[in-house]
Motif scaffolding. Structure first.
Motif, mmCIF file in Angstrom:
data_model
loop_
_atom_site.group_PDB
_atom_site.id
_atom_site.type_symbol
_atom_site.label_atom_id
_atom_site.label_comp_id
_atom_site.label_asym_id
_atom_site.label_seq_id
_atom_site.Cartn_x
_atom_site.Cartn_y
_atom_site.Cartn_z
ATOM 1 N N ALA A 3 19.218 122.045 47.370
ATOM 2 C CA ALA A 3 17.782 121.792 47.481
ATOM 3 C C ALA A 3 17.214 121.305 46.157
ATOM 4 C CB ALA A 3 17.068 123.062 47.935
ATOM 5 N N VAL A 4 17.624 121.933 45.035
ATOM 6 C CA VAL A 4 17.017 121.514 43.759
ATOM 7 C C VAL A 4 17.529 120.144 43.318
ATOM 8 C CG1 VAL A 4 16.445 123.812 42.899
ATOM 9 C CG2 VAL A 4 18.655 122.808 42.305
ATOM 10 N N VAL A 5 18.796 119.856 43.600
ATOM 11 C CA VAL A 5 19.313 118.528 43.245
ATOM 12 C C VAL A 5 18.593 117.479 44.093
ATOM 13 C CG1 VAL A 5 21.342 117.030 43.198
ATOM 14 C CG2 VAL A 5 21.551 119.394 42.455
ATOM 15 N N GLY A 32 16.601 122.001 33.903
ATOM 16 C CA GLY A 32 15.618 123.068 34.119
ATOM 17 C C GLY A 32 15.696 123.608 35.534
ATOM 18 N N LEU A 33 15.772 122.692 36.496
ATOM 19 C CA LEU A 33 15.841 123.111 37.899
ATOM 20 C C LEU A 33 17.109 123.918 38.177
ATOM 21 C CD1 LEU A 33 14.641 119.862 39.718
ATOM 22 C CD2 LEU A 33 13.572 122.106 39.889
ATOM 23 N N LEU A 34 18.238 123.411 37.657
ATOM 24 C CA LEU A 34 19.509 124.111 37.905
ATOM 25 C C LEU A 34 19.517 125.475 37.225
ATOM 26 C CD1 LEU A 34 22.073 121.182 37.589
ATOM 27 C CD2 LEU A 34 21.389 122.379 39.665
ATOM 28 N N SER A 35 18.990 125.508 36.003
ATOM 29 C CA SER A 35 18.955 126.776 35.272
ATOM 30 C C SER A 35 18.126 127.809 36.025
ATOM 31 C CB SER A 35 18.384 126.529 33.875
ATOM 32 O OG SER A 35 18.009 127.721 33.288
ATOM 33 N N ALA A 36 16.945 127.380 36.510
ATOM 34 C CA ALA A 36 16.077 128.304 37.256
ATOM 35 C C ALA A 36 16.761 128.747 38.541
ATOM 36 C CB ALA A 36 14.752 127.624 37.566
ATOM 37 N N LEU A 75 22.201 125.754 30.415
ATOM 38 C CA LEU A 75 21.358 124.740 31.052
ATOM 39 C C LEU A 75 19.916 124.833 30.556
ATOM 40 C CD1 LEU A 75 22.752 124.981 34.683
ATOM 41 C CD2 LEU A 75 22.791 122.939 33.253
ATOM 42 N N MET A 76 19.460 126.079 30.340
ATOM 43 C CA MET A 76 18.090 126.265 29.866
ATOM 44 C C MET A 76 17.928 125.698 28.457
ATOM 45 S SD MET A 76 16.088 129.828 29.411
ATOM 46 C CE MET A 76 16.821 130.033 27.798
ATOM 47 N N VAL A 77 18.930 125.925 27.612
ATOM 48 C CA VAL A 77 18.896 125.387 26.245
ATOM 49 C C VAL A 77 18.878 123.854 26.312
ATOM 50 C CG1 VAL A 77 20.201 125.178 24.092
ATOM 51 C CG2 VAL A 77 20.002 127.403 25.217
ATOM 52 N N ALA A 78 19.701 123.289 27.201
ATOM 53 C CA ALA A 78 19.737 121.827 27.363
ATOM 54 C C ALA A 78 18.378 121.311 27.812
ATOM 55 C CB ALA A 78 20.815 121.446 28.369
ATOM 56 N N HIS A 79 17.736 122.032 28.719
ATOM 57 C CA HIS A 79 16.417 121.670 29.250
ATOM 58 C C HIS A 79 15.383 121.614 28.117
ATOM 59 C CE1 HIS A 79 12.793 122.158 31.778
ATOM 60 N NE2 HIS A 79 12.498 123.262 31.120
ATOM 61 N N VAL A 80 15.395 122.643 27.273
ATOM 62 C CA VAL A 80 14.427 122.716 26.163
ATOM 63 C C VAL A 80 14.690 121.584 25.163
ATOM 64 C CG1 VAL A 80 13.659 124.126 24.214
ATOM 65 C CG2 VAL A 80 14.091 125.198 26.438
ATOM 66 N N ILE A 81 15.966 121.382 24.815
ATOM 67 C CA ILE A 81 16.311 120.345 23.831
ATOM 68 C C ILE A 81 15.964 118.956 24.373
ATOM 69 C CG2 ILE A 81 18.254 119.217 22.647
ATOM 70 C CD1 ILE A 81 19.507 121.984 22.342
#
Lengths: 432, 30
Positions: A3-5, A32-36, A75-81
């Motif tokens: 769903a998120v993809v 961000g979506l995958l991390s959440a 993934l969250m770190v990647a999202h922020v960066i």
């Protein structure tokens, strides 16, 4: 996950990957979506949903939760960066100034940033090296900030993210997060409180078993409603004064009845010494039953139960009420010296009444990691061969193993090498 | 119990501060 993809694809995420700045934004959104999504899955895994616990077992769920935690953290770190760089490049800035509105002053972003810091804290304290230095209770309380972190990050996902500009997507995201919160409230808090209130468990007696081990018998009513099976454990909270909020996992050591449960534990450490001093009449809160090392897993008529030390407790219960014919079951019992053997008369009675062949293996732990007793380290006998000598038909039996993690691993290795299939070996780590 | 109360206390204070921030300082889309 799908769903998120899909959400990302619908928002033209893949098309934007062609340019650097839109590409960074697109990667930021997807990570961000995958991390959440993985965070959500983590919450579900340890929400103590009964059928999930039954299907996988708590130890497997806890391991997956940990593994997912590190993936979702990355993934969250990647999202922020990704979003940080996107902002810097988009504004063509030579200073860090554009990051201030992004992470602090923009709507809901301080919430997200504080939430991120909390999740970072929870992840760092879960690294094995750090966790070992913390008391379990402190670690657990720190871990609870994970819920807060996840909750704080939610508004920026739904209220500001372009991914949730459609009504359907927004409704979907609120629903899944609402379900996760409801699962935690119902199964981690509501159900245990309800069960404890209706079963009215109280301490009936505390009996020393020798070797610093005590049995605590608990009385209650309509305990069949708990659906407890031999081999399972509960998380116990004894309402005997300050410190009652700390729960301790103990396995039941006798087949459960409608008005009685018994646990047997080492009277050491914070919970153990406390439990050994319990007074009859003390009220008890329970969470559970958990654990899948039960007779339900059996596929063969014959059983091999292998216990080390206080690991005898679930197996003692299992051998009591599991169906098997005389001569079909072998109990291998390892302990460091005859003084450390517990349930001496009970095991002798089981052997007599149910025709269990009991093999006692007293002796110290070996330095070479063998499951067999010391002190001899190198006797030229292979671990698997030794097990086969003891139980020649082990490949036709269900093998239940309970003991310290290293010993359990050694038994599993030996049993596999001796011809037992993976699905025949039943173990449970106390990965609480 | 005391630790749990500290946890609840920290959470409530943090939430109040964040709500105040959202209502007074925070602005528009990131």
């Amino acid at each position: 996950m799908v769903a998120v993809v899909l959400l990302w694809v619908v928002r033209q995420g893949p098309l934007r990957l062609t340019g650097l700045v839109p590409g960074l934004e697109s990667v930021g959104l997807l990570t961000g979506l995958l991390s959440a999504d993985l965070l959500l899955l983590q919450v579900f895994l340890l929400a103590r949903i009964p059928w999930v616990e039954r299907a996988w077992g708590h130890d497997v769920l806890a391991r997956r939760h940990g593994w997912l935690g590190f993936v979702s953290f990355a993934l969250m770190v990647a999202h922020v960066i990704a979003f940080g760089f996107e902002r810097l490049l988009r504004d063509d800035s030579t200073s860090w100034a554009p990051l201030w509105p992004l992470f602090v002053t923009a709507s809901w972003m301080l919430w997200a940033s504080v939430g991120t810091l909390l999740v970072v804290g929870v992840t760092l304290t879960s690294l094995r090296a750090v966790r070992r230095r913390l008391r379990y209770e402190s670690w657990h309380l720190l871990h609870l900030y994970g819920y807060l972190g996840v909750g704080l990050a939610l508004p920026h996902q739904i209220l500001d993210s372009s991914d949730f500009s459609s009504d359907l997507a927004r409704r979907y995201w609120w629903s899944v997060w609402g379900l996760a919160a409801a699962a935690v409230l119902v199964f981690r808090i509501g159900l245990p409180l309800w069960r404890s209130a209706t079963c009215r468990l109280r301490v009936t007696s505390v009996t020393p078993e020798g070797a610093g081990v005590v049995s605590v018998v608990l009385g209650g009513r309509a305990l069949h409603r708990l659906g407890t099976r031999s081999g399972q454990f509960f998380v116990w909270r004894f309402l005997d004064g300050p410190g009652w909020t700390r729960g301790h996992p103990y396995t039941i050591s006798a087949a459960p009845t409608d008005d009685q449960l018994r646990i047997t534990l080492q009277a050491a450490g914070d919970g153990g010494t406390r439990a050994a001093r319990l007074r009859p009449g003390t009220r008890v809160l329970v969470e559970g039953p958990y654990g899948t090392m039960t007779a339900e897993r059996r596929r063969h008529p014959g059983m091999l139960a292998m216990a080390a030390g206080v690991g005898i407790t679930p197996l003692r219960a299992l051998l009591e009420d599991t169906p098997y014919a005389p001569g079909e079951t072998v109990l291998v019992y390892r302990y460091s010296s005859p003084e450390h053997e517990i349930f001496v008369t009970e095991i002798a009675a089981l052997a007599e009444r149910r025709g269990v062949r009991v093999v006692h293996l007293p002796g110290t732990r070996r330095a070479d990691g063998s499951w067999r007793p010391g002190p001899t380290d190198d006797d030229g006998v292979d671990d698997a061969q030794a097990l086969r000598d003891l139980v020649p038909d082990l490949a036709e039996r269900d093998i239940f193993v309970c003991g310290p993690p290293d010993w359990t691993r050694a038994v599993r290795r030996a049993a596999r090498a001796a011809g037992a299939g993976r699905e025949q070996i039943h173990t449970e780590d106390f990965a609480w | 119990m005391r630790r749990l109360l500290v946890w609840v206390g920290v959470t409530v204070v943090l939430l109040v501060l964040l709500v105040v921030w959202q209502l007074t300082v925070a602005s528009g889309r990131p």
